[in-house]
Design a protein around this motif. Structure first.
Motif, mmCIF file in Angstrom:
data_model
loop_
_atom_site.group_PDB
_atom_site.id
_atom_site.type_symbol
_atom_site.label_atom_id
_atom_site.label_comp_id
_atom_site.label_asym_id
_atom_site.label_seq_id
_atom_site.Cartn_x
_atom_site.Cartn_y
_atom_site.Cartn_z
ATOM 1 N N PHE A 1 17.908 63.475 41.526
ATOM 2 C CA PHE A 1 19.029 62.535 41.596
ATOM 3 C C PHE A 1 18.707 61.310 42.467
ATOM 4 O O PHE A 1 18.863 60.164 42.035
ATOM 5 N N LYS A 2 18.210 61.578 43.670
ATOM 6 C CA LYS A 2 17.941 60.491 44.622
ATOM 7 C C LYS A 2 16.852 59.551 44.116
ATOM 8 O O LYS A 2 16.860 58.355 44.415
ATOM 9 N N GLU A 3 15.917 60.124 43.408
ATOM 10 C CA GLU A 3 14.818 59.296 42.879
ATOM 11 C C GLU A 3 15.342 58.321 41.816
ATOM 12 O O GLU A 3 14.929 57.165 41.773
ATOM 13 N N ILE A 4 16.233 58.820 40.965
ATOM 14 C CA ILE A 4 16.815 57.930 39.952
ATOM 15 C C ILE A 4 17.602 56.829 40.655
ATOM 16 O O ILE A 4 17.485 55.651 40.333
ATOM 17 N N PRO B 1 16.080 74.725 49.853
ATOM 18 C CA PRO B 1 17.367 74.658 49.164
ATOM 19 C C PRO B 1 17.200 74.484 47.652
ATOM 20 O O PRO B 1 16.134 74.072 47.198
ATOM 21 N N VAL B 2 18.254 74.778 46.930
ATOM 22 C CA VAL B 2 18.238 74.627 45.467
ATOM 23 C C VAL B 2 17.887 73.176 45.117
ATOM 24 O O VAL B 2 18.369 72.253 45.764
ATOM 25 N N THR B 3 17.017 72.992 44.141
ATOM 26 C CA THR B 3 16.715 71.615 43.719
ATOM 27 C C THR B 3 17.130 71.427 42.257
ATOM 28 O O THR B 3 17.115 72.375 41.477
ATOM 29 N N VAL B 4 17.513 70.204 41.968
ATOM 30 C CA VAL B 4 17.985 69.873 40.627
ATOM 31 C C VAL B 4 17.110 68.734 40.091
ATOM 32 O O VAL B 4 16.820 67.784 40.804
ATOM 33 N N GLU B 5 16.704 68.890 38.854
ATOM 34 C CA GLU B 5 15.821 67.896 38.269
ATOM 35 C C GLU B 5 16.379 67.427 36.928
ATOM 36 O O GLU B 5 16.929 68.225 36.172
ATOM 37 N N TYR B 6 16.222 66.143 36.655
ATOM 38 C CA TYR B 6 16.696 65.589 35.390
ATOM 39 C C TYR B 6 15.501 65.158 34.547
ATOM 40 O O TYR B 6 14.553 64.574 35.067
ATOM 41 N N ALA B 7 15.573 65.443 33.264
ATOM 42 C CA ALA B 7 14.487 65.055 32.357
ATOM 43 C C ALA B 7 15.085 64.485 31.085
ATOM 44 O O ALA B 7 16.202 64.824 30.689
ATOM 45 N N ILE B 8 14.324 63.622 30.462
ATOM 46 C CA ILE B 8 14.776 63.100 29.173
ATOM 47 C C ILE B 8 14.488 64.158 28.102
ATOM 48 O O ILE B 8 13.508 64.892 28.197
#
Lengths: 127, 127
Positions: free
Chosen positions: B48-51, B85-92
């Motif tokens: 999220f933060k990277e986006i 901690p839990v990490t969340v990742e977004y991908a196309i």
């Protein structure tokens, strides 16, 4: 797995410079009405009411605002005819016509999207 | 001159059916943020933060809302990793990648638009 290190600065710069012209386009074409207005005028010169009839859901206030912005960006040309009563006509400019490829791709994608929605019903995400 | 007769119904029908898929696309890609988010994810999976760092001006609230809508339309996939901690990742998604041509044309047009703005300074409308 996830890369826990800091984001690659080079990639971020590349991504940002890649993004800029896309955002420039979106700034000009912002909202849901400008592209439909341009498509409508690609079919020929029109008066205000004619455009409004073609674009379902647009209010006179919105259409007026959007036409002004399109005129400002030289995508649309407004001509006042000294008839009685005065008539006003809107036409697409040569510059407006340069959006044809963008619009063609939006149309292609929209067609595929609709077909996909109709085929898929409860089928899982594909990536 | 102006055609004072009623609008040609056939042309209006043709224009409307031409418009529908364009409007379908615009409904999915609405607003100024979705396409930039998709471009950002075309450069690789991100958190999220990277986006947010890549897209100047987007607030966390907007990014969160937009990502949810993109996920709903299966253009973006969200993955939660059971790390601590839990990490969340977004991908196309593959489907998201099908927007490449639309984005390429927006980029081409945006580049030309910027060049045109820089060349023109007070020069009259061309159509």
């Amino acid at each position: 797995m996830i890369n826990e290190s800091a984001p690659a600065i080079h990639d971020m710069k590349e991504c940002k410079s890649h993004l800029q012209p896309v955002r420039d386009s979106l700034d000009i074409l912002n909202g849901k009405w400008k592209i439909p207005i341009i498509v409508s005028l690609m079919f020929g010169k029109k008066r205000f009411k004619e455009i409004q009839r073609e674009i379902d859901g647009i209010t006179a206030k919105m259409l007026s605002k959007e036409l002004k912005e399109l005129e400002l960006n030289q995508l649309v040309k407004r001509t006042v005819y000294d008839s009685s009563p005065v008539t006003v006509e809107y036409a697409i400019t040569t510059y407006g016509l340069s959006l044809k490829k963008v619009i063609d791709e939006l149309r292609n994608w929209g067609t595929k999207h609709r077909n996909r929605l109709m085929k898929k019903n409860g089928i899982e995400i594909e990536a």
